[in-house]
Design a protein around this motif. Structure first.
Motif, mmCIF file in Angstrom:
data_model
loop_
_atom_site.group_PDB
_atom_site.id
_atom_site.type_symbol
_atom_site.label_atom_id
_atom_site.label_comp_id
_atom_site.label_asym_id
_atom_site.label_seq_id
_atom_site.Cartn_x
_atom_site.Cartn_y
_atom_site.Cartn_z
ATOM 1 N N ASN A 205 5.836 11.136 -2.463
ATOM 2 C CA ASN A 205 5.144 12.275 -1.836
ATOM 3 C C ASN A 205 4.308 13.086 -2.820
ATOM 4 O O ASN A 205 3.978 14.239 -2.551
ATOM 5 N N ASP A 220 6.785 7.597 0.711
ATOM 6 C CA ASP A 220 7.160 8.774 1.511
ATOM 7 C C ASP A 220 8.596 9.240 1.262
ATOM 8 O O ASP A 220 9.134 10.043 2.019
ATOM 9 N N SER A 257 0.832 16.654 7.889
ATOM 10 C CA SER A 257 1.752 15.900 7.030
ATOM 11 C C SER A 257 0.947 15.138 5.979
ATOM 12 O O SER A 257 -0.281 15.003 6.113
ATOM 13 N N GLU A 259 0.941 11.940 5.422
ATOM 14 C CA GLU A 259 0.346 10.726 5.996
ATOM 15 C C GLU A 259 -0.850 11.068 6.896
ATOM 16 O O GLU A 259 -1.883 10.392 6.839
ATOM 17 N N ASP A 260 -0.739 12.115 7.689
ATOM 18 C CA ASP A 260 -1.873 12.514 8.542
ATOM 19 C C ASP A 260 -3.042 13.020 7.697
ATOM 20 O O ASP A 260 -4.215 12.813 8.045
#
Ligand code: ADP
Length: 293
Positions: A205, A220, A257, A259-260
């Motif tokens: 992350n 992640d 987030s 990932e988004d």
């Protein structure tokens, strides 16, 4: 919309295209000449501003005739230039580029970018602390980047470090970076003994590696995986990484987030490579919304 502080370089690219690359002492006739705005700092600021972030730029120009156009270009793109300073008896950052047979030869002169130091960054502590996120790259001094990292740590402001171009990153800066965003080759130089997969697993992350037309690799906390980018007909990938940084900083500081945020930044960066020039293809927010991918 969130407020982003970008510390970095400001420059002009002077581009000549020619069929014949000149040898030492030779003069050849060129085909075309144009100037474009560049510098990773300027590119990242414009990328974030086009996506409707409020952007404050920290950087310096010289006292030559190019300084005003560099600053005007940022203003025209909605970037707050009130902290940009000019340095006397110094040129503005410049890249003199010769393109022949689609290969580049580049002479880069940092000029005023070389005068961005810790004292300058510390002077704008109040402005930095007013932001939601801060971004820096390696076209300004290490002491300037470290000063920003220290202020971010003190003010608990997320700090995005794009270690480009590559130089060794001090542990004291690395530990203060919330997100470290190298491209694949910079990641290999940063972690020569680790594969990309091992490197991202070491910094879950936090270490996000851009992989050109493949997308972005990160871990992640449970698994390492690739977030694919969008398929486009690429015509010029200059500034793709800078558009990605501007997009990621915008998205993550608006509460998306990781990932988004990567997906949104992939979308912005993939659109940017469909047009010529580092800033020429950087999309606006409405362009992303209209995207049919
Ligand atoms: P840099 O420009 O710093 O070398 P990359 O080449 O890794 O960085 O590109 C940054 C991002 O730009 C990629 O993660 C991807 O989102 C996007 N991108 C780059 N090249 C392409 C391409 N050919 N097609 C689609 N997206 C691309």
């Amino acid at each position: 919309m969130s407020k982003i502080l970008v510390l970095g370089s400001l420059s002009t690219d002077f581009v000549a295209t020619t069929d014949i690359r000149p040898d030492v002492g030779e003069t050849v006739q060129g085909n075309s000449f144009f100037t474009t705005f560049g510098g990773k700092g300027s590119n990242q600021a414009v990328a974030a501003s086009r996506l409707e972030s409020k952007v404050i730029m920290l950087g310096k120009v010289g006292d030559d005739s190019f300084a005003n156009s560099i600053v005007d270009n940022l203003s025209d793109n909605g970037v707050d230039v009130s902290c940009v300073e000019s340095v006397t008896h110094t040129s503005s950052g410049a890249a003199v580029i010769t393109i022949s047979d689609s290969d580049n030869s580049i002479v880069y002169v940092p000029g005023a970018n070389g005068c961005v130091d810790a004292e300058y960054v510390n002077k704008y502590k109040k402005e930095i602390l007013s932001c939601d996120i801060a971004v820096a790259q390696h076209e300004v001094s290490e002491e300037a980047v470290e000063a920003l990292a220290n202020i971010c740590e003190e003010g608990k402001i997320p700090f995005v470090l794009n270690p480009a171009p590559y130089r060794k990153v001090k542990e004291s800066i690395l530990e203060k970076a919330t997100y470290l965003l190298p491209n694949e080759s910079e990641c290999k130089l940063l972690y020569p003994n680790l594969s990309i997969e091992e490197a991202v697993a070491k910094y879950p992350n936090k270490l996000l590696v851009t992989m050109g037309s493949q997308g972005v690799f990160f871990n992640d906390g449970e698994k390492s995986h690739l977030v694919p980018t969008f398929k486009v007909d690429a015509v010029d990938t200059t500034g793709a990484g800078d558009t990605f940084i501007g997009g990621f900083s915008t998205a993550i500081s608006n509460g998306l987030s990781i990932e988004d945020s990567i997906t949104l930044a992939n979308l912005a960066a993939s659109q940017s490579v469909t047009k010529m020039g580092a800033q020429g293809g950087m999309p606006k927010l409405e362009d992303l919304k209209n995207n049919k991918n």
